[in-house]
Each structure stands twice: as structure tokens, then as C-alpha cells.
Design an enzyme around this catalytic site. Structure first.
Site, short mmCIF file in Angstrom:
data_model
loop_
_atom_site.label_atom_id
_atom_site.label_comp_id
_atom_site.label_asym_id
_atom_site.label_seq_id
_atom_site.Cartn_x
_atom_site.Cartn_y
_atom_site.Cartn_z
N ARG A 9 0.84 -4.90 -5.80
CA ARG A 9 1.00 -6.16 -5.08
C ARG A 9 1.27 -7.22 -6.15
O ARG A 9 0.74 -7.11 -7.25
CB ARG A 9 -0.23 -6.46 -4.23
CG ARG A 9 -0.38 -5.40 -3.11
CD ARG A 9 -1.30 -5.83 -2.00
NE ARG A 9 -1.18 -4.93 -0.86
CZ ARG A 9 -1.97 -3.89 -0.62
NH1 ARG A 9 -2.95 -3.59 -1.44
NH2 ARG A 9 -1.78 -3.14 0.45
N CYS A 10 2.10 -8.19 -5.86
CA CYS A 10 2.57 -9.09 -6.90
C CYS A 10 2.65 -10.52 -6.37
O CYS A 10 3.55 -10.85 -5.59
CB CYS A 10 3.94 -8.60 -7.38
SG CYS A 10 4.78 -9.75 -8.46
N ASP B 70 5.89 -5.26 5.90
CA ASP B 70 6.47 -6.58 6.20
C ASP B 70 6.50 -7.50 4.98
O ASP B 70 7.46 -8.24 4.78
CB ASP B 70 5.66 -7.27 7.29
CG ASP B 70 6.02 -6.76 8.67
OD1 ASP B 70 7.11 -6.16 8.81
OD2 ASP B 70 5.22 -6.95 9.60
N ASP C 191 -0.20 2.06 8.55
CA ASP C 191 -0.76 1.22 9.63
C ASP C 191 0.08 1.20 10.91
O ASP C 191 -0.42 0.76 11.95
CB ASP C 191 -0.93 -0.22 9.15
CG ASP C 191 -1.84 -0.35 7.93
OD1 ASP C 191 -2.68 0.55 7.75
OD2 ASP C 191 -1.69 -1.33 7.18
N ARG D 117 -5.62 -2.24 8.65
CA ARG D 117 -5.59 -3.70 8.42
C ARG D 117 -5.86 -4.44 9.73
O ARG D 117 -6.88 -4.17 10.34
CB ARG D 117 -4.23 -4.11 7.83
CG ARG D 117 -4.30 -5.39 7.01
CD ARG D 117 -2.93 -5.81 6.55
NE ARG D 117 -2.40 -4.93 5.53
CZ ARG D 117 -2.43 -5.19 4.23
NH1 ARG D 117 -2.95 -6.30 3.80
NH2 ARG D 117 -1.92 -4.35 3.37
N GLY E 222 0.84 -1.21 0.00
CA GLY E 222 0.00 0.00 0.00
C GLY E 222 0.87 1.25 0.00
O GLY E 222 1.89 1.30 0.68
N ASP F 282 2.23 -0.82 11.65
CA ASP F 282 2.20 -2.21 12.13
C ASP F 282 3.48 -2.99 11.81
O ASP F 282 3.43 -4.20 11.60
CB ASP F 282 0.98 -2.94 11.53
CG ASP F 282 1.05 -3.02 10.02
OD1 ASP F 282 1.86 -2.31 9.41
OD2 ASP F 282 0.28 -3.81 9.43
N ALA G 55 -12.98 10.27 21.46
CA ALA G 55 -14.08 9.33 21.21
C ALA G 55 -14.59 8.72 22.51
O ALA G 55 -13.83 8.57 23.48
CB ALA G 55 -13.59 8.22 20.28
N THR H 18 4.26 2.53 5.71
CA THR H 18 2.85 2.11 5.79
C THR H 18 2.10 3.02 6.76
O THR H 18 2.64 3.38 7.81
CB THR H 18 2.69 0.64 6.23
OG1 THR H 18 1.31 0.40 6.55
CG2 THR H 18 3.51 0.27 7.44
P1 ADP Z 1 3.25 -4.69 2.71
O1 ADP Z 1 4.62 -4.64 2.14
O2 ADP Z 1 2.66 -3.34 2.94
O3 ADP Z 1 3.17 -5.61 3.92
P2 ADP Z 1 1.98 -6.78 1.12
O4 ADP Z 1 1.86 -7.73 2.26
O5 ADP Z 1 0.86 -6.64 0.18
O6 ADP Z 1 2.27 -5.29 1.61
O7 ADP Z 1 3.31 -7.20 0.34
C1 ADP Z 1 3.74 -6.45 -0.80
C2 ADP Z 1 4.35 -7.39 -1.81
O8 ADP Z 1 5.53 -8.02 -1.25
C3 ADP Z 1 3.48 -8.58 -2.21
O9 ADP Z 1 2.54 -8.22 -3.21
C4 ADP Z 1 4.50 -9.55 -2.75
O10 ADP Z 1 4.89 -9.21 -4.06
C5 ADP Z 1 5.69 -9.31 -1.82
N1 ADP Z 1 5.68 -10.33 -0.77
C6 ADP Z 1 4.83 -10.44 0.28
N2 ADP Z 1 5.10 -11.53 1.03
C7 ADP Z 1 6.15 -12.14 0.43
C8 ADP Z 1 6.89 -13.33 0.71
N3 ADP Z 1 6.62 -14.09 1.76
N4 ADP Z 1 7.92 -13.65 -0.12
C9 ADP Z 1 8.21 -12.88 -1.19
N5 ADP Z 1 7.54 -11.75 -1.50
C10 ADP Z 1 6.53 -11.38 -0.71
O1 F6P Z 2 -1.66 -1.23 4.55
C1 F6P Z 2 -2.28 -0.03 4.23
C2 F6P Z 2 -3.75 -0.25 3.98
O2 F6P Z 2 -4.34 0.99 3.63
C3 F6P Z 2 -4.51 -0.90 5.14
O3 F6P Z 2 -4.82 0.02 6.16
C4 F6P Z 2 -5.71 -1.48 4.43
O4 F6P Z 2 -6.18 -2.62 5.10
C5 F6P Z 2 -5.15 -1.87 3.08
O5 F6P Z 2 -3.95 -1.13 2.89
C6 F6P Z 2 -6.08 -1.61 1.94
O6 F6P Z 2 -5.52 -2.09 0.78
P1 F6P Z 2 -6.09 -1.81 -0.69
O7 F6P Z 2 -5.58 -0.47 -1.12
O8 F6P Z 2 -5.53 -2.92 -1.51
O9 F6P Z 2 -7.58 -1.81 -0.59
#
Ligand code: ADP
Ligand code: F6P
Length: 324
Positions: A76-77, A107, A131, A175, A15, A133, A190, A129
Site C-alpha cells: 500500500r502506498c 478499487d 472481498d 473489510r 491486499g 467488493d 450457520a 480481491t
Molecule cells: P485495494 O486496491 O485493494 O482497494 P487499497 O485501497 O489499499 O487497496 O489501495 C491500494 C493502493 O492504491 C493504495 O495504497 C494507493 O497507493 C493507491 N490508491 C488508493 N486510492 C487512491 C487514490 N484515490 N488515488 C491514487 N491512488 C490511490
Molecule cells: O482486502 C482484503 C483484506 O484481506 C480485507 O478482507 C481486510 O480487511 C484487509 O485486506 C486486511 O488488510 P491487511 O493485510 O493490511 O491487514
């Protein structure tokens, strides 16, 4: 241990978050200042696998520090999660002479960087991010902008909620994490904050509290509901039915991810971006930049992905104490 890396790449993944552009700018300009070449990889790992790779100059990152989103775009891939995809990605980086890669994301993106490091590409992650998180760091780029955007939006909902003497269920992003909800809950005063980390799903307690608050003369009742709990529209219907108080649900959604980054996000992004390049120049790999106890630090990605950060109980208690 210094090494003699000549070309680095930078990508944004997962994101988007306000401040990612400031981080890209810092990576590009720090690297150029050290005499390195910089390749920008568009659309995260998806773009890498499609060889969407462009040379970056200092001018390419002019006029972006104040802009939300990411000029490199993000994606995302699914393919990057496979061994085949990871080997292909490492092969493409080698083909372009990219010896070091800076990955700005969360992460999931760091897990991808970890795999590339195992395949011989030096990788450094920067936490980006909204979040908050990422467990190894107290701060993630984008959180401050997002939480301020959400806070301002909630103030507006509160005006109309008070005028109509309504209850409002306002859903914020995050998330599975409740940091945005906790901070908005405190900042917006709140009456109720629902965090995935703390929620006991006993809605009757909330309903009783709304009724009591009404008796005590409160004109509105604001519930900040974290996305990790969700169900805001049905929750509002159930509350209205049980309390007789008109109730509306507002889901803030993606507006929380946009907008010009705050000063804090620009500064953190600039420093973290520069530090990532410094680490690559020191020959480091499989590291993620973080912020802890007032200092910019770095962790091994394997270690970082296994760390655990908790919602601060004391802050949550204060939010509850102040909501009387
Ligand atoms: P974020 O980086 O914000 O946590 P995602 O969890 O969507 O967001 O991960 C982003 C991208 O990182 C994924 O679309 C994928 O291409 C890659 N990715 C996620 N998890 C793995 C993994 N375990 N091994 C390799 N690539 C990963
Ligand atoms: O990780 C950032 C975030 O905006 C989260 O807060 C939310 O759950 C998610 O991404 C939404 O993802 P998308 O843009 O794919 O709907």
C-alpha cells in the site's frame, strides 16, 4: 481503434489474493505472444515510485499459476494518493517506455490507475480481491479460494463446537463487505450470519435465538461474523454471560488470503489477464475488466468506481430460512 503500444507494465496492488499470479502469467504471456515487451513492477505503486522494474519473459512466469500470493509482491502506498506522487509515477513509466499498465487490485488500486490514465499512461484494471467488493463486477479474483479456505476452517471449528455443545463466533474477512460472511454462512449452515450491510446491532435477538435453539435441541450455535462488524471476542463474552452457553471466538484472519488458487480463480485470472492486454492493444485506457451475466466485459474506471452492488437479499433470506 488499434494502437501500436510496444511495452506494457504489470503490477499487483492492495491486499494480495490467490489467483494474482495466474493473472500476471496471463498478462505476460498474452503480451509476449503479441510481440510486446513486458516490464514487471514490484511492490505495487510503492515499487513503481522506487523504480523496482524488471523485464519479464515467458519463463519468469513459469510454475506460478498454482501459487498463492503474488510473485511481484504488493504494497500500500500513501504517496500515490498525492498529485506529486502520481506525476512522479507517470514520469517513471514514461522513462522506462511503459505506454500501457495493467493494475491488478481493488478499487483503491483502480483509483491510482485512473490518475495515471489522466497523465497519459494507458491503464487497465483487473479485479483482484478476496472481498468480492468491487461494484462493477460479479466476480473478483481470489474470492473462490478464500471462501473455500474459510469454509473448511469453519467446518473444523464446528466439529469441536458441537462436541462441547458451545456457541462459536467466527469472524471472517471482507473489510466493509459481507460477501465472504454470507457465502460461509450458507455453506457452513450457520445459525446466524452478521453482515455489515444488514446488521441492526440488536444483540438481544441473537441471545434469545440461542436460548430457543438450545431448547429445541441444537448442540451448537455458529455465528459467522463479518470483519466489518468485528468485536468478536467481546461479543462471545457477552453471549456467554447472557445465555450461560460456553462461547468461543475464532478470528480466521490472514489465512483466508493465502493458499493455492482454486480452478475458478485460475481460470478467471487467466481470462481477465488476457483481456486486459487485448484492451491495451485496442488502444483502450482507463478501463477495468469485469464479469457480468456470464460474460467478460470492461467498464470505464470513472463509471466503475461510481457503481453500486448490493448484498443479494434473496440469498440472505434463504440463509436465514435454512438456519432453523
Ligand atoms: P485495494 O486496491 O485493494 O482497494 P487499497 O485501497 O489499499 O487497496 O489501495 C491500494 C493502493 O492504491 C493504495 O495504497 C494507493 O497507493 C493507491 N490508491 C488508493 N486510492 C487512491 C487514490 N484515490 N488515488 C491514487 N491512488 C490511490
Ligand atoms: O482486502 C482484503 C483484506 O484481506 C480485507 O478482507 C481486510 O480487511 C484487509 O485486506 C486486511 O488488510 P491487511 O493485510 O493490511 O491487514
Amino acid at each position: 481503434m488499434a494502437n501500436h503500444i510496444k511495452t506494457i507494465g504489470v503490477l499487483t496492488s492492495g491486499g494480495d489474493a490467490p489467483g494474482m499470479n495466474a493473472a500476471i502469467r496471463a498478462v505476460v504471456r498474452t503480451a509476449l505472444g503479441k510481440g510486446l515487451n513486458v516490464q514487471g513492477i514490484r511492490r505495487g505503486y510503492h515499487g513503481l515510485l522506487n523504480e523496482e522494474i524488471i523485464n519479464m519473459t515467458a519463463r519468469d512466469v513459469s510454475d506460478i499459476i498454482q501459487r498463492g500470493g503474488t510473485v511481484l509482491q504488493t504494497a500500500r502506498c500513501a504517496e500515490m494518493r498525492t498529485e506529486e506522487g502520481q506525476r512522479k509515477a507517470a514520469g517513471i513509466l514514461k522513462k522506462y517506455g511503459i505506454e500501457g499498465l495493467v493494475v491488478i487490485g481493488g478499487d483503491g488500486s483502480f483509483a491510482g490507475a485512473q490518475k495515471l490514465s489522466n497523465l497519459g499512461i494507458n491503464t487497465i484494471g483487473i479485479p483482484g480481491t478476496i472481498d468480492l467488493d468491487i461494484d462493477c463486477t460479479e466476480y473478483t479474483i481470489g474470492f473462490d479460494t478464500a471462501v473455500n479456505t474459510a469454509m473448511e476452517a469453519i467446518d473444523k471449528v464446528r466439529d469441536t463446537s458441537t462436541s462441547h455443545e458451545r456457541c462459536s463466533v467466527i469472524e471472517v474477512m471482507g473489510r466493509d463487505a459481507g460477501y465472504l460472511a454470507l457465502w460461509c454462512g450458507i455453506a457452513n449452515g450457520a445459525e446466524q450470519i452478521l453482515l455489515p450491510e444488514e446488521h441492526d446491532y440488536d444483540e438481544q435477538k441473537i441471545i434469545d435465538n440461542i436460548v430457543e435453539n438450545r431448547k429445541r435441541g441444537k448442540k451448537h450455535y455458529i455465528i459467522i461474523n463479518a470483519e466489518g462488524i468485528g468485536d468478536s471476542i467481546n461479543m462471545a463474552k457477552r453471549i456467554e454471560e447472557a445465555t450461560g452457553m460456553e462461547t468461543r471466538a475464532t478470528i480466521l484472519g490472514h489465512m483466508q488470503r493465502g493458499g493455492s488458487p482454486t480452478c475458478k480463480d485460475r481460470v478467471f485470472a487467466s481470462i481477465m489477464g488476457a483481456k486486459a492486454v487485448d484492451l491495451l492493444c485496442e488502444g483502450k485506457t482507463n478501463r477495468v475488466v469485469g464479469f457480468s451475466h456470464g460474460e467478460y466485459i470492461d467498464f470505464d474506471i470513472d463509471e466503475a468506481l461510481n457503481m453500486k452492488k448490493e448484498i443479494p437479499e434473496y440469498q440472505y433470506k434463504i440463509a436465514k430460512d435454512l438456519s432453523i
